[in-house]
Design an enzyme around this catalytic site. Structure first.
Site, PDB file in Angstrom:
ATOM      1  N   ILE A 157       0.877  -1.159  -0.225  1.00 17.47           N
ATOM      2  CA  ILE A 157      -0.049   0.140   0.226  1.00 17.47           C
ATOM      3  C   ILE A 157       0.879   1.254  -0.016  1.00 17.47           C
ATOM      4  CG2 ILE A 157      -1.909   1.485   1.209  1.00 17.47           C
ATOM      5  CD1 ILE A 157      -2.813  -1.392   2.240  1.00 17.47           C
ATOM      6  N   ARG A 245      -4.278   1.014  10.851  1.00 15.78           N
ATOM      7  CA  ARG A 245      -5.110   0.261  11.817  1.00 15.78           C
ATOM      8  C   ARG A 245      -5.575   1.236  12.945  1.00 15.78           C
ATOM      9  NH1 ARG A 245      -6.329  -2.926   8.823  1.00 15.78           N
ATOM     10  NH2 ARG A 245      -6.029  -5.033   8.795  1.00 15.78           N
ATOM     11  N   ASP A 269      -9.471   6.708   8.590  1.00 17.60           N
ATOM     12  CA  ASP A 269     -10.256   5.568   8.229  1.00 17.60           C
ATOM     13  C   ASP A 269     -10.546   4.401   9.199  1.00 17.60           C
ATOM     14  OD1 ASP A 269     -12.146   4.410   6.176  1.00 17.60           O
ATOM     15  OD2 ASP A 269     -10.272   2.914   5.694  1.00 17.60           O
ATOM     16  N   GLU A 274     -13.380   0.916  17.231  1.00 13.41           N
ATOM     17  CA  GLU A 274     -14.432   0.626  16.234  1.00 13.41           C
ATOM     18  C   GLU A 274     -15.155  -0.475  16.911  1.00 13.41           C
ATOM     19  OE1 GLU A 274     -12.593  -0.338  12.170  1.00 13.41           O
ATOM     20  OE2 GLU A 274     -11.070   1.314  12.472  1.00 13.41           O
ATOM     21  N   HIS A 292     -13.703   2.898   7.862  1.00  9.66           N
ATOM     22  CA  HIS A 292     -13.031   1.714   7.627  1.00  9.66           C
ATOM     23  C   HIS A 292     -13.395   1.324   6.406  1.00  9.66           C
ATOM     24  CE1 HIS A 292     -10.434  -1.482   9.467  1.00  9.66           C
ATOM     25  NE2 HIS A 292     -10.095  -1.464   8.471  1.00  9.66           N
ATOM     26  N   GLY A 294     -11.349   1.447   3.345  1.00  3.02           N
ATOM     27  CA  GLY A 294     -10.263   1.606   2.366  1.00  3.02           C
ATOM     28  C   GLY A 294      -9.992   0.540   1.524  1.00  3.02           C
ATOM     29  N   ALA A 295     -10.649  -0.613   1.582  1.00  2.00           N
ATOM     30  CA  ALA A 295     -10.776  -1.491   0.552  1.00  2.00           C
ATOM     31  C   ALA A 295     -12.025  -1.681  -0.135  1.00  2.00           C
ATOM     32  CB  ALA A 295     -10.131  -3.163   1.201  1.00  2.00           C
TER      33      ALA A 295
END
Length: 319
Positions: A157, A245, A269, A274, A292, A294-295
């Site tokens: 990444i 993270r 993100d 969480e 969250h 990102g993907a």
């Protein structure tokens, strides 16, 4: 042969597995019922993202389980070493979402650089009555071109982030304890490309010299990577993004740095608590926030699904 995709799976992955003769179950099983469900249905592979935990209790008590798959990169929600010691295959998709996460980094950078996280909140409320004052408030935006971006973590990444940054005309510096030099190939639409070698530096040097900082590191076991002392090392007016993270950044120290003006803006993100992030973080006018994701692009989920299907078929020798 049954596969439980407990946190969902893209249709491409479902189709690929179904074609190989697998039964793909996408029912969301609550964490507390997961062990019993796996045994009741004789699940051979369980696929998760970040929500479902696969710990020792499941590994020890689900004899039918042969594969644990993570749709993404980080596997801190799985007891990876223990599972492998017990003969269970643990797989993930480390490259499938790299481009998506890298693009989200720049979504946060562009948002903060032009106050979008705040203007998108206020324009619908008072844009029709306070247009001139809002225009003045957001007039001090900055450009990314020509600035220095510090990438902490030069894995897949981090290297995708470097490619975008180089394309924008940014200076790229990086820190990584495991990688001494990264060779970045920036490919353009017409198949032309450039190669850039980036030598990594000590973390302190990256913190001191960056205009923008982005983090791409695993979850931290021993405290925060970025806390009050690290913020003190940074340039005044620095910006920081975390799409890796939660817990990498000390959120209390971040708020203090934002409120003092030491940090110009942040993009997050991921969060410490969480799925219940702190209210003062998600409502702060200088923080661009996403849940969250990102993907979470169609392209990444397609790649993740196909990659998991291919790995499962190979391990279970389904041709």
């Amino acid at each position: 042969m049954k596969v439980l995709a407990n946190d969902g799976l893209d249709q491409s992955g479902i189709d690929a597995l179904t074609e190989k003769g697998f039964e793909v179950i996408t029912t969301k099983v609550p964490q507390e019922s997961l062990l019993d469900y796996i045994n009741q249905h004789q699940i051979r592979a369980v696929l998760v993202r970040s929500a479902t935990q696969v710990r020792k209790d499941i590994i020890d008590n689900c004899p039918s389980l042969e594969i644990i798959g993570r749709g993404g990169v980080g596997m801190d929600n799985i007891d990876v070493d223990y599972a492998r010691e017990k003969g269970i295959h643990v797989i993930n998709t480390p490259s499938a979402s790299s481009e998506s996460v890298a693009e989200l980094v720049f979504a946060h950078l562009f948002s903060g650089a032009r106050f979008l996280q705040d203007s998108n909140r206020k324009m619908p409320l008072v844009g029709d009555t306070e247009f001139a004052s809002l225009k003045k408030a957001y007039a001090a935006g900055i450009e990314l071109k020509g600035k220095t971006i510090g990438i902490i973590g030069m894995g897949r990444i981090g290297q995708e982030v470097a490619k975008i940054a180089l394309g924008l005309g940014m200076r790229v510096i990086a820190a990584d304890n495991m990688i001494g030099k990264a060779s970045i190939k920036v490919t353009f639409y017409n198949k032309q490309f450039i190669n850039v070698d980036i030598e990594t530096e000590p973390l302190d040097a990256v913190l001191k010299h960056s205009d923008f900082i982005t983090l791409h590191v695993p979850a931290q076991k021993d405290g925060y990577m970025i806390g009050k002392s690290q913020f003190e090392m940074m340039k005044s007016g620095v910006a920081i993004v975390n799409c890796s993270r939660g817990g990498v950044i000390d959120e209390a120290a971040l708020i203090e740095a934002l409120d003092s003006g030491k940090v110009r803006f942040a993009g997050l993100d991921v969060f410490i608590n969480e799925p219940t992030p702190a209210k003062e973080i998600i409502t702060h006018s200088k923080i661009s926030v996403t849940p969250h994701t990102g993907a979470a692009t169609l392209e990444a989920q397609d790649r993740i699904g196909l990659s998991l299907a291919e790995q499962i078929s190979s391990i279970l020798q389904i041709q």
